[in-house]
Design an enzyme around this catalytic site. Structure first.
Site, PDB file in Angstrom:
ATOM      1  N   GLY A 115      -1.384  -3.986  -3.315  1.00 56.78           N
ATOM      2  CA  GLY A 115      -2.506  -3.063  -3.456  1.00 56.78           C
ATOM      3  C   GLY A 115      -3.672  -3.395  -2.540  1.00 56.78           C
ATOM      4  O   GLY A 115      -4.745  -3.796  -3.026  1.00 56.78           O
ATOM      5  N   SER A 169      -4.253  -1.305   0.819  1.00 54.30           N
ATOM      6  CA  SER A 169      -4.702  -0.130   1.569  1.00 54.30           C
ATOM      7  C   SER A 169      -5.324   0.928   0.674  1.00 54.30           C
ATOM      8  O   SER A 169      -4.920   1.126  -0.484  1.00 54.30           O
ATOM      9  CB  SER A 169      -3.537   0.485   2.340  1.00 54.30           C
ATOM     10  OG  SER A 169      -3.024  -0.420   3.286  1.00 54.30           O
ATOM     11  N   GLU A 173       2.410 -14.827   5.893  1.00 52.83           N
ATOM     12  CA  GLU A 173       2.912 -13.488   5.598  1.00 52.83           C
ATOM     13  C   GLU A 173       3.250 -12.741   6.882  1.00 52.83           C
ATOM     14  O   GLU A 173       4.294 -12.074   6.980  1.00 52.83           O
ATOM     15  CB  GLU A 173       1.868 -12.701   4.801  1.00 52.83           C
ATOM     16  CG  GLU A 173       1.720 -13.146   3.356  1.00 52.83           C
ATOM     17  CD  GLU A 173       0.606 -12.390   2.667  1.00 52.83           C
ATOM     18  OE1 GLU A 173       0.351 -11.221   3.046  1.00 52.83           O
ATOM     19  OE2 GLU A 173      -0.029 -12.952   1.762  1.00 52.83           O
TER      20      GLU A 173
END
Length: 697
Positions: free
Chosen positions: A429, A431, A546
């Site tokens: 969560g 954008s 990431e």
């Protein structure tokens, strides 16, 4: 290197102050300092890089190659090392009477004539040299040769290695010259002001600079890899060299011209170094065809043998992990993934049983302190084999890593075992309609109400929100923060919470993405991960890892696409790609370079990230840059490979069926390519970050 730079500055100082006699003087001085007795290939390459940065054609690699071939003529070798014999190496027929394009030829005293396929090589004196004015400075020369003074028999393998090293030397010199101009252009962009600010702050300048930095760094790593393989006498050393050569041919002139865009008129005149470096880059690239590749082009080597792309050097644990996952993947290998089907529970359970989820975590949290390189090997191979375990893999890095670092003991007990089992599902969560790559602009709020928080706002393009158990949520907890990044906090919110609504949309990739609306959603403070208003730190602490895992996932798909295309080409090379020298083979060579460039950048980024974890000075900064560069290049590679494959293989490659070429991997790669350059921040944004990392603001 400081001593080498000082010597080149004093005795060469770029061709505007140097002539043929200056090159001969430099040759003797360099010999006196041992340049023609460098000890090993790594030293020789370092010297060649220095001459390239000085736009100097001193043939260091020629001397290194000649000394290696003339071991049976020790007196000649001694004279080469003392510069009594100033030698260049020319691949040519043993009976040749002239050498048409000799770099540094007017200062040379002898030529080692090398039969490209092996045979009788001879050292022959230069009777006279005829300058060939043109791009090169000093000019190339046509050398007229006398009779042999020393003769040696050179086997085909020896000749091939010598040709490969000569091609590597030209490549190193051209890339070093391009690097020097690029670095000068960056320095100029920081101080040159136009329209009231430094030109380095202009978006076009930043985008160009970042792109060229990626190309340069990839090229330098490909060169280093080729040097290592030559030093180790690896069987794939010639292939590794041709990958570096092919990359340099494509990018070195482009880098040079791009730097001139930044330097402007000041870099056009010969009082500046750039014109001489321009000549050096283009002259060295132009000479490559006169030194033929010993086994043909990259495509020729790959099509004519069972060889694959050279394995990138890695640590022993990472190599072992790759072999384990490769064996697992071969057993469970499928066609291209179908995202609508989600993870395969049986495969997830099998990987969990091997303790592959969370292996980089500390032992206290259930991990085994595995390295990031091991994790990247796992990610790369699961993507290569198209194993449907992407959601479970993502949970480890996106949720697990920050919970390990910032979670309470209760949070760790709640989430980590489920992540290791592969049973925790989540969506990301970040954008919002007006906050994509610019996460600091997010407006979804969480307002404190006693022991709870009340969340309101909208998140957009949230993959798999319709099936997720939790949403890893970035929200604004201080709407008055002077620095926008200072007011963000992170929450792990159950998707079953009252007030959460989802609207589904199907993405180009086949994934379901959702608009997620929060209407007075109440969650306990126990859902917060990390300190209040320090969510940006929670995100960025794991962002490099990431991005690397995302890039590694794309890289694995690139390798699979390339191998599938190579298999189709090997089945009928002339029909699929055309005969040697054809455009189709050139395209295959270019694809191979792209895939290998991504591989070497990823390996470097992993090394830098691990240095950052050890808190080595400056490593965090270089790790972020390396990760961003790997991600940008991987995203562009998967799109290019997919398009090229469809053009080469025709309509069948556009199908997603078991009997289609690659079982659907090409069309899936093309559809996924858009997500590849959007996910984790668009490529344009990443280039901006790279440019700022280079000092352009």
């Amino acid at each position: 290197m400081d001593e080498i730079t000082e010597l080149l500055t004093r005795q060469w100082n770029y061709p505007d102050l140097a002539d043929d006699a200056a090159l001969a003087r430099l040759w003797r001085t360099a010999a006196a300092r041992g340049w023609f007795d460098p000890g090993d290939l790594t030293d020789a390459v370092a010297l060649v890089r220095a001459t390239g940065a000085a736009a100097c054609p001193l043939p260091v690699m020629d001397g290194f190659v000649a000394a290696g071939l003339l071991t049976e003529a020790p007196e000649t070798v001694a004279r080469i090392r003392s510069a009594d014999v100033r030698i260049v190496v020319a691949p040519a027929d043993p009976a040749a009477e002239t050498i048409p394009f000799a770099e540094g030829g007017t200062a040379a005293s002898h030529v080692l004539v090398l039969p490209p396929a092996g045979g009788r090589a001879s050292v022959r004196p230069v009777e006279f040299a005829v300058p060939q004015p043109g791009l090169a400075s000093p000019a190339w020369a046509r050398l007229h040769l006398g009779g042999p003074q020393a003769v040696v028999d050179v086997g085909p393998e020896q000749a091939g290695r010598a040709l490969s090293l000569l091609r590597l030397g030209l490549t190193v010199r051209a890339m070093a010259a391009a690097r020097r101009t690029h670095d000068r252009s960056l320095a100029h962009a920081k101080v040159r002001r136009q329209f009231g600010r430094p030109i380095g702050g202009f978006g076009a300048v930043q985008q160009r600079a970042a792109t060229r930095e990626i190309e340069l760094r990839a090229g330098e790593l490909l060169i280093d890899d080729a040097v290592r393989r030559h030093a180790e006498h690896a069987p794939d050393r010639i292939l590794a060299t041709e990958l570096a050569v092919c990359h340099a041919v494509a990018v070195a002139p482009r880098i040079q011209v791009s730097a001139h865009h930044n330097l402007g008129a000041g870099g056009y005149f010969e009082e500046h170094q750039a014109p001489w470096l321009f000549r050096r880059v283009h002259a060295d690239i132009a000479l490559l065809p006169s030194c033929p590749p010993p086994l043909g082009t990259v495509a020729d080597i790959l099509l004519g043998t069972a060889a694959g792309l050279p394995a990138v050097a890695s640590t022993a644990p990472a190599a072992a992990m790759r072999e384990q996952v490769r064996a697992f993947g071969a057993e469970h290998r499928t066609g291209a993934r179908a995202f609508a089907k989600g993870d395969d529970p049986a495969l997830v359970a099998a990987m969990s049983a091997r303790k592959w989820f969370g292996m980089t975590w500390p032992t206290a949290d259930g991990g085994r302190h595995a390295t990031l390189a091991e994790q990247l090997a796992l990610q790369d191979e699961t993507a290569y084999h198209q194993l449907p375990v992407a959601h479970a893999m993502a949970a480890v890095s996106v949720v697990g890593a920050p919970v390990v670092t910032y979670g309470t003991s209760e949070q760790k007990a709640t989430y980590l075992p489920r992540i290791q089992e592969g049973t925790l599902t989540f969506c990301l969560g970040y954008s919002e309609p007006e906050a994509g790559s610019d996460l600091a602009s997010l407006t979804t709020t969480a307002i404190r109400d006693g022991d709870d928080w009340v969340i309101n706002g909208t998140k957009s393009w949230i993959a798999n929100a319709h099936t997720a158990q939790y949403i890893w949520l970035a929200v604004r907890t201080d709407v008055d923060a002077k620095l926008p990044l200072a007011g963000i906090s992170m929450f792990m919110v159950p998707m079953a919470s009252a007030g959460i609504a989802t609207e589904q949309h199907q993405a180009l990739s086949g994934q379901i993405c959702c608009t997620v609306t929060f209407d007075d959603v109440r969650v306990s403070d126990s859902a917060r991960i990390g300190p209040v208003n320090r969510g940006w730190q929670v995100i960025t602490d794991t962002l490099t890892g990431e991005r690397l895992l995302l890039a590694s996932d794309i890289a694995g798909m690139c390798r699979r696409q390339f191998d599938e295309l190579l298999a189709a080409g090997r089945a009928d090379p002339d029909r699929v790609l055309g005969p040697p020298g054809s455009a189709g083979r050139a395209r295959l060579s270019g694809m191979a370079v792209q895939v290998q460039a991504v591989n070497v950048l990823l390996a470097e980024a992993a090394e830098r990230a691990e240095q950052a974890e050890r808190a080595e000075r400056g490593a965090a900064h270089t790790a972020r840059l390396a990760a961003a560069m790997a991600g940008v290049l991987a995203a562009e590679a998967v799109e290019q490979l997919s398009r090229d494959a469809l053009e080469i293989l025709g309509p069948a490659a556009a199908l997603h069926t078991p009997d289609a070429p690659g079982a659907g991997i090409f069309e899936l790669g093309l559809r996924l390519s858009v997500l590849a350059f959007l996910g984790g921040g668009t490529n344009d944004v990443q280039r901006g970050l790279i440019a700022r990392g280079l000092g352009l603001n």
